[in-house]
Design a protein around this motif. Sequence first.
Motif, mmCIF file in Angstrom:
data_model
loop_
_atom_site.group_PDB
_atom_site.id
_atom_site.type_symbol
_atom_site.label_atom_id
_atom_site.label_comp_id
_atom_site.label_asym_id
_atom_site.label_seq_id
_atom_site.Cartn_x
_atom_site.Cartn_y
_atom_site.Cartn_z
ATOM 1 N N LEU A 183 0.827 -1.206 0.000
ATOM 2 C CA LEU A 183 0.000 0.000 0.000
ATOM 3 C C LEU A 183 0.864 1.260 0.000
ATOM 4 O O LEU A 183 0.635 2.183 -0.784
ATOM 5 C CB LEU A 183 -0.927 0.003 1.217
ATOM 6 N N PHE A 184 1.852 1.287 0.882
ATOM 7 C CA PHE A 184 2.724 2.461 0.945
ATOM 8 C C PHE A 184 3.438 2.664 -0.384
ATOM 9 O O PHE A 184 3.518 3.784 -0.897
ATOM 10 C CB PHE A 184 3.751 2.300 2.073
ATOM 11 N N LYS A 185 3.965 1.589 -0.945
ATOM 12 C CA LYS A 185 4.713 1.678 -2.192
ATOM 13 C C LYS A 185 3.812 2.121 -3.334
ATOM 14 O O LYS A 185 4.175 2.973 -4.153
ATOM 15 C CB LYS A 185 5.331 0.314 -2.523
ATOM 16 N N SER A 186 2.608 1.553 -3.408
ATOM 17 C CA SER A 186 1.681 1.889 -4.482
ATOM 18 C C SER A 186 1.228 3.338 -4.399
ATOM 19 O O SER A 186 1.179 4.054 -5.410
ATOM 20 C CB SER A 186 0.465 0.957 -4.433
ATOM 21 N N LEU A 187 0.907 3.791 -3.193
ATOM 22 C CA LEU A 187 0.456 5.176 -3.023
ATOM 23 C C LEU A 187 1.562 6.168 -3.361
ATOM 24 O O LEU A 187 1.308 7.233 -3.931
ATOM 25 C CB LEU A 187 -0.026 5.392 -1.589
ATOM 26 N N LYS A 188 2.803 5.806 -3.033
ATOM 27 C CA LYS A 188 3.917 6.680 -3.376
ATOM 28 C C LYS A 188 4.158 6.680 -4.884
ATOM 29 O O LYS A 188 4.338 7.736 -5.498
ATOM 30 C CB LYS A 188 5.183 6.244 -2.647
ATOM 31 N N SER A 189 4.158 5.493 -5.486
ATOM 32 C CA SER A 189 4.443 5.389 -6.922
ATOM 33 C C SER A 189 3.412 6.121 -7.760
ATOM 34 O O SER A 189 3.718 6.660 -8.827
ATOM 35 C CB SER A 189 4.495 3.908 -7.338
ATOM 36 N N ASN A 190 2.157 6.156 -7.273
ATOM 37 C CA ASN A 190 1.091 6.837 -7.994
ATOM 38 C C ASN A 190 0.915 8.291 -7.554
ATOM 39 O O ASN A 190 -0.086 8.930 -7.910
ATOM 40 C CB ASN A 190 -0.224 6.065 -7.811
ATOM 41 N N PRO A 213 6.250 4.976 8.340
ATOM 42 C CA PRO A 213 6.224 6.374 7.862
ATOM 43 C C PRO A 213 7.562 7.085 7.998
ATOM 44 O O PRO A 213 7.849 8.029 7.255
ATOM 45 C CB PRO A 213 5.158 7.018 8.756
ATOM 46 N N HIS A 214 8.394 6.626 8.951
ATOM 47 C CA HIS A 214 9.680 7.295 9.180
ATOM 48 C C HIS A 214 10.764 6.852 8.198
ATOM 49 O O HIS A 214 11.817 7.485 8.125
ATOM 50 C CB HIS A 214 10.173 7.010 10.609
ATOM 51 N N LEU A 215 10.510 5.761 7.463
ATOM 52 C CA LEU A 215 11.527 5.268 6.536
ATOM 53 C C LEU A 215 11.854 6.325 5.488
ATOM 54 O O LEU A 215 10.981 7.079 5.047
ATOM 55 C CB LEU A 215 11.046 3.983 5.856
#
Length: 263
Positions: A183-190, A213-215
């Motif tokens: 989810l985090f990766k997809s939301l960032k990529s989009n 979130p801190h990564l």
Amino acid sequence: MDVLTLRNYEKLSPFEIKDELIKLAKKTSRTTQSAFLNAGRGNPNWIATTPREGYFLLGQFAVTESKRVMDDPAGLGGMPQAQGIAGRLEAWLAKHADMPGSSFLSKMVSFAVKRFDFEPDAFVHELVDSIIGDNYPVPDRMLVHNERIVHEYMMWAVCGNPRPAGKFDLFAVEGGTAAMCYLFKSLKSNRLLRAGDTIALGAPIFTPYLEMPHLEDYALNFVSIHAPQENRFQFTDTELKKLEDPKIKAFFLVNPGNHSART
């Protein structure tokens, strides 16, 4: 505990901190009357045997179906075929009625076919083909019949009565951690989430999720939406009101989660 020792703990991951706390608790239990109880295990120290017996028996039937198509002396089988497979499973289970899991498997198939109006051959073939594992990377989403079953379970477990009019959009992954990563990766990529954005996390939650979130890859700010023990780990109206803040771009929660999955 002195400041230098505490500073050393700051460098540890949540799992390493957990191990250190277990060591301290075990040490204390050896010198006091306090019993050591590890209530934070990810899995219980027991298993449900009946569905596992059915699962492994299904695997044995699936191998016979592969050999039915092709039985090469080198140990090669074919891909199970759908036509007539429900009848063959019924006959095979009757022949192996004394095997652990036979009764469960027979009742499960009969229940699902009746409850969801499944076409028997299509449903049984999906079970057999999936346990053989010969179609990777198909499916790209979820098995058709299993998605119907999981959706029904979600409506029962999450929604209760009265049921909502909507429908869950399901996507199966390897576990909660994998889901959060995707989810985090997809939301960032989009470009739906960008570094510096604010999200909300439902808490209490599996500790590593608080670190995501801190990564550096995400660099997000987050607000905790608490489900207090005093409210049986349910979100209160006051906590949910935090979500009215327009700065919050997304709300992440896990269900069942810590500690609601264990209460």
